[in-house]
Design an enzyme around this catalytic site. Sequence first.
Site: not given
Length: 340
Positions: A70, A77, A114, A145
Site C-alpha cells: 500500500c 499498518c 468483511c 462489508c
Amino acid sequence: MGANDLATVTLHRRAAPSAEPVRWSVEAVQALLDLPFDELLFQAQTVHRAHWPARDIELATLLSVKTGGCPENCGYCPQSAEFDTGVQAQKLMSVEEVTRAAQAAKDAGATRFCMGAAWRAPKDRDIEKVAELIGAVKGLGLQSCATLGMLEAHQAQALRAAGLDYYNHNLDTAPEYYGDIVDTRSYQDRLDTLAHVRAAGISVCCGGIVGMGEAPVHRAGLIAQIANLDPYPESVPINSLVRVPGTPLADAPPIDPLDFVRVIAVARITMPTARVRLSAGRQQLGEAVQALCFLAGANSIFYGDKLLVTGNPDVEADRALLHKLGYATRAVQVQAGEHP
Ligand code: SAM
Ligand code: DTB
Ligand code: SF4
C-alpha cells in the site's frame, strides 16, 4: 456521580432520532472517560440494555482480498509498502477463493463478511472486480462489508448497486493527532469518503485505534468525531493497536486494558444504537478484559483465526469464551448442531 448524570445520558439517547442531532463536545466525552469505573460501566450497560438484546454478539469475519504494497504510510499498518514488516504483497483474490472463504465463515457461524484491500483508493476497474466479490458474498446470504480506502461518490454508488451493505473507513484517532500517524492523506479525506458512503445509501462502519501513544484527550476527540457524524455509524470498530515489528508504532506504549474498556463504554453511551465492535487486539486482552468489554456494551467481534494479516483468537477459543459467558450466538449453536 448520581442519578442526575444518568438522566443526562437518557436525555441524549432520546434526542438521537430527532431532527436535531446530539453534538458531543470533547469535554463531555472526556468527562465520561473519567468517570469512576463502576459508574461508567453501569451507565454503559444501562444504555446497552435499553437499545439491544442482552448477550447478542455479532460475528464478523475478515478477509484480506488484496494484501500489502500500500502506498499510504499509516504508522500502525503492516501493509504499507514503506515499512519492512515481512508481509508478502498479493494481488486481488479470485471470486472462487473469496467464495470459499465466505462459505467457511458462514459455516463457522459468522453473519457478516468483511473484505479488506490495501489500496489508497481503488480504481474504477478494481470496483468492478470487487462488485463481483460482493455478489458472491451476498449470494451466500451473508451481510457484506468492504474496506478499500478512499472512494469517490460514483464508486460508492457502484458498490451500493452491487449490493454492498457496509463500508468500513476508520477515522482512527482525533484530528489533532492524525498527522502524527499518517501524512499521505488528511482527516478531511476520510470524512469525504464517509460522506460519499452515506450518500450512496451504504451503512457506515467507522471506528478507530487506541494504544498508538495518543493522550487520553485524543481518545475523547476520536469518539466525539465519530459520535457527531450525522447520523452516527451503524458499526463502530474499536481496535487496540496490534504492534507489528517494522511499523513506526511497533514500540508504542501499551494501553492499560481498563482504559481500553473505558473507550468501549463511552462508544456505547454516545452511540446507543451502533454495533460496537471489540476489534483488533483481542489476543492481547485476555478473556477477563474481553468479558468487561462486553459488559461495557461491545456487541460484535471479528471472528476467525486471522484479522487481515495478523492473528486473532481462533474460532474454538471464541466459541469457548462465548459459551463460558452464556452468550447464545450462532457460532455456539452451529457447534451444537442446532443451526444448518
Ligand atoms: N486501506 C484501507 C483503509 O486504510 O481504509 C482498508 C484497510 S485498513 C488495514 C483498515 C483499518 O485497519 C485501518 O483503518 C485501521 O483502523 C485498522 N488497522 C490496521 N492496522 C492495524 C493494527 N496494527 N492494529 C489495529 N488496527 C489496525
Ligand atoms: C477495523 O476497524 N479493523 C479491521 C477492519 N476494520 C478492517 C482491521 C484490523 C487490522 C489489524 C492488523 C492486520 O491484521 O492487518
Ligand atoms: Fe494502506 Fe489501509 Fe494500511 Fe493505511 S491502513 S497503509 S491505507 S492498507
